[in-house]
Write a protein that holds these residues in place. Structure first.
Motif, short mmCIF file in Angstrom:
data_model
loop_
_atom_site.label_atom_id
_atom_site.label_comp_id
_atom_site.label_asym_id
_atom_site.label_seq_id
_atom_site.Cartn_x
_atom_site.Cartn_y
_atom_site.Cartn_z
N LEU A 72 0.90 -1.03 -0.24
CA LEU A 72 0.00 0.14 0.08
C LEU A 72 0.80 1.31 0.08
O LEU A 72 0.43 2.32 -0.55
N PHE A 73 2.06 1.30 0.73
CA PHE A 73 2.63 2.57 0.88
C PHE A 73 3.61 2.87 -0.47
O PHE A 73 3.40 4.12 -0.72
N ILE A 74 3.56 1.91 -1.36
CA ILE A 74 4.06 2.08 -2.74
C ILE A 74 2.82 2.71 -3.79
O ILE A 74 3.23 3.57 -4.30
N GLU A 75 1.81 1.95 -3.31
CA GLU A 75 0.56 2.41 -4.33
C GLU A 75 0.31 3.84 -4.03
O GLU A 75 0.07 4.66 -4.93
N LEU A 76 0.47 4.20 -2.79
CA LEU A 76 0.40 5.62 -2.41
C LEU A 76 1.04 6.58 -3.11
O LEU A 76 0.79 7.77 -3.21
N LYS A 77 2.27 6.24 -3.60
CA LYS A 77 3.28 6.96 -4.25
C LYS A 77 2.95 7.17 -5.47
O LYS A 77 3.32 8.24 -6.34
N VAL A 78 2.56 6.08 -6.14
CA VAL A 78 2.51 5.93 -7.59
C VAL A 78 1.08 5.77 -8.17
O VAL A 78 0.84 6.06 -9.74
N ASN A 79 0.10 5.31 -7.67
CA ASN A 79 -1.19 5.00 -8.32
C ASN A 79 -1.84 6.27 -8.48
O ASN A 79 -2.11 6.84 -7.44
N PRO A 80 -2.04 6.67 -9.53
CA PRO A 80 -2.87 7.96 -10.04
C PRO A 80 -4.45 7.87 -9.19
O PRO A 80 -4.72 8.98 -8.99
N PHE A 81 -5.04 6.73 -8.99
CA PHE A 81 -6.44 7.00 -8.43
C PHE A 81 -6.16 7.21 -7.05
O PHE A 81 -7.18 7.76 -6.76
N LEU A 82 -5.15 6.82 -6.61
CA LEU A 82 -5.12 7.05 -4.94
C LEU A 82 -4.63 8.44 -4.77
O LEU A 82 -4.63 9.05 -3.72
N LEU A 83 -4.00 9.04 -5.64
CA LEU A 83 -3.27 10.49 -5.74
C LEU A 83 -4.42 11.45 -6.23
O LEU A 83 -4.20 12.61 -6.20
N ALA A 84 -5.71 11.09 -6.71
CA ALA A 84 -6.66 11.95 -7.32
C ALA A 84 -7.06 12.85 -5.94
O ALA A 84 -7.17 12.27 -4.76
N LYS A 85 -7.17 14.16 -6.15
CA LYS A 85 -7.39 14.89 -4.94
C LYS A 85 -8.82 15.42 -4.67
O LYS A 85 -9.32 15.65 -3.78
N ASN A 86 -9.71 14.74 -5.74
CA ASN A 86 -11.14 14.96 -5.48
C ASN A 86 -11.72 13.84 -6.33
O ASN A 86 -11.35 13.39 -7.29
N ALA A 87 -13.22 13.75 -6.25
CA ALA A 87 -13.96 13.00 -7.09
C ALA A 87 -13.92 13.26 -8.54
O ALA A 87 -14.15 12.40 -9.22
N GLN A 88 -13.97 14.63 -8.78
CA GLN A 88 -13.77 15.14 -9.94
C GLN A 88 -12.64 14.48 -10.88
O GLN A 88 -12.78 14.30 -11.85
N GLN A 89 -11.42 14.53 -10.10
CA GLN A 89 -10.19 14.08 -10.72
C GLN A 89 -9.99 12.84 -10.81
O GLN A 89 -9.76 12.10 -11.87
N PHE A 90 -10.99 12.09 -10.03
CA PHE A 90 -10.92 10.54 -10.19
C PHE A 90 -11.68 10.05 -11.36
O PHE A 90 -11.31 9.24 -11.84
N ALA A 91 -13.03 10.77 -11.36
CA ALA A 91 -13.84 10.59 -12.59
C ALA A 91 -13.05 10.76 -13.97
O ALA A 91 -13.21 9.94 -14.77
N TYR A 92 -12.27 11.90 -14.08
CA TYR A 92 -11.45 11.96 -15.42
C TYR A 92 -10.45 10.89 -15.63
O TYR A 92 -10.33 10.39 -16.70
N LEU A 93 -9.85 10.53 -14.28
CA LEU A 93 -8.73 9.37 -14.63
C LEU A 93 -9.65 7.89 -15.02
O LEU A 93 -9.12 7.41 -15.74
N ARG A 94 -10.61 7.97 -14.40
CA ARG A 94 -11.38 6.69 -14.38
C ARG A 94 -11.89 6.55 -16.07
O ARG A 94 -11.92 5.53 -16.75
#
Length: 252
Positions: free
Chosen positions: A224-246
């Motif tokens: 998990l600590f590695i995914e927190l650094k590089v997984n873009p979906f975990l790094l999305a700052k809000n739901a809108q950014q997450f939706a854009y990525l998805r």
């Protein structure tokens, strides 16, 4: 079952699914998570002379539950499934929801509701080992498609995962990491998109992943600590950014 002796075995099925078998090598007892089909799991249980104590299901998709009823019948093992999937999984013995606790001797699981991929999706977290069996909510460098839930639900579910201890190992049910890596490399070329951590972190991730996959070693469990650094979906700052990525990932 002795929590300290417990280990996790990965059984590959279909093209990219994993069934997880939690084994106490001393008592010869086992738990199975998300058996999409039964034959490979049956073979493993018989060859290792294991007694099946229970079957845990994260959600109702057939590639996660397809073998559960057969295993239940053959081994007389109880099934735990999400309460919101009661109609899709009518053969379960116990239905669980957020905050429930399952105990198998001193092996303890906390149930987390993680809607998005499906509305009833749950995960099973073992706090002693810091293991989470997360179904299709989080993948290596990615996340599950939103088949039933909203981007807001998908985003909030990932925020819940981010509250777990950083050393948590994530047992996700698909080997999607290599494909997701290509998406992340494409994403890093867009100046106006939400970008993951640093290129150096992604390069280190790629090197480790390549070494594993060349030896046919699963990328699962994720750290998990590695995914927190590089997984873009975990790094999305809000739901809108997450939706854009998805949405972008759905098209690439």
């Amino acid at each position: 079952m002795d929590a300290n002796k417990l280990k996790v075995e990965l059984i590959p099925i279909f093209e990219d699914n994993y069934v997880f078998v939690l084994v106490d090598p001393e008592s010869r007892e086992a738990l199975v998570v998300d058996p999409g089909e039964s034959s490979a799991t049956k073979t493993y249980l018989h060859e290792n002379d294991l007694k099946l104590k229970g079957i845990l299901l994260t959600h109702h998709h057939n590639d996660h539950i397809g073998g559960a009823q057969n295993l239940k019948n053959d081994f007389r093992a109880p099934v735990w499934a999400p309460l919101k999937n009661k109609s899709q999984i009518p053969f379960a013995d116990t239905y669980v929801q957020d905050g429930d606790v399952l105990e198998f001797d001193d092996v303890r699981f906390e149930v987390m509701a993680l809607p998005g991929h499906t509305l009833g999706h749950v995960a099973f977290f073992n706090p002693l080992k810091r293991w989470i069996f997360s179904g299709d909510v989080l993948f290596g460098l990615g996340c599950g498609r939103l088949f039933e839930g909203t981007p807001e639900q998908g985003y909030e579910s990932l925020q819940k995962l981010k509250t777990l201890p950083a050393q948590t190992l994530v047992y996700c049910a698909h080997e999607y990491t290599e494909t997701n890596l290509q998406f992340c490399k494409m994403l890093s070329m867009f100046d106006d998109s939400p970008i993951m951590g640093g290129d150096e972190d992604l390069e280190l991730y790629e090197n480790e992943l390549t070494s594993k996959r060349e030896l046919n070693i699963p990328s699962v469990p994720l750290k998990l600590f590695i995914e927190l650094k590089v997984n873009p979906f975990l790094l999305a700052k809000n739901a809108q950014q997450f939706a854009y990525l998805r949405d972008l990932r759905n098209r690439n």
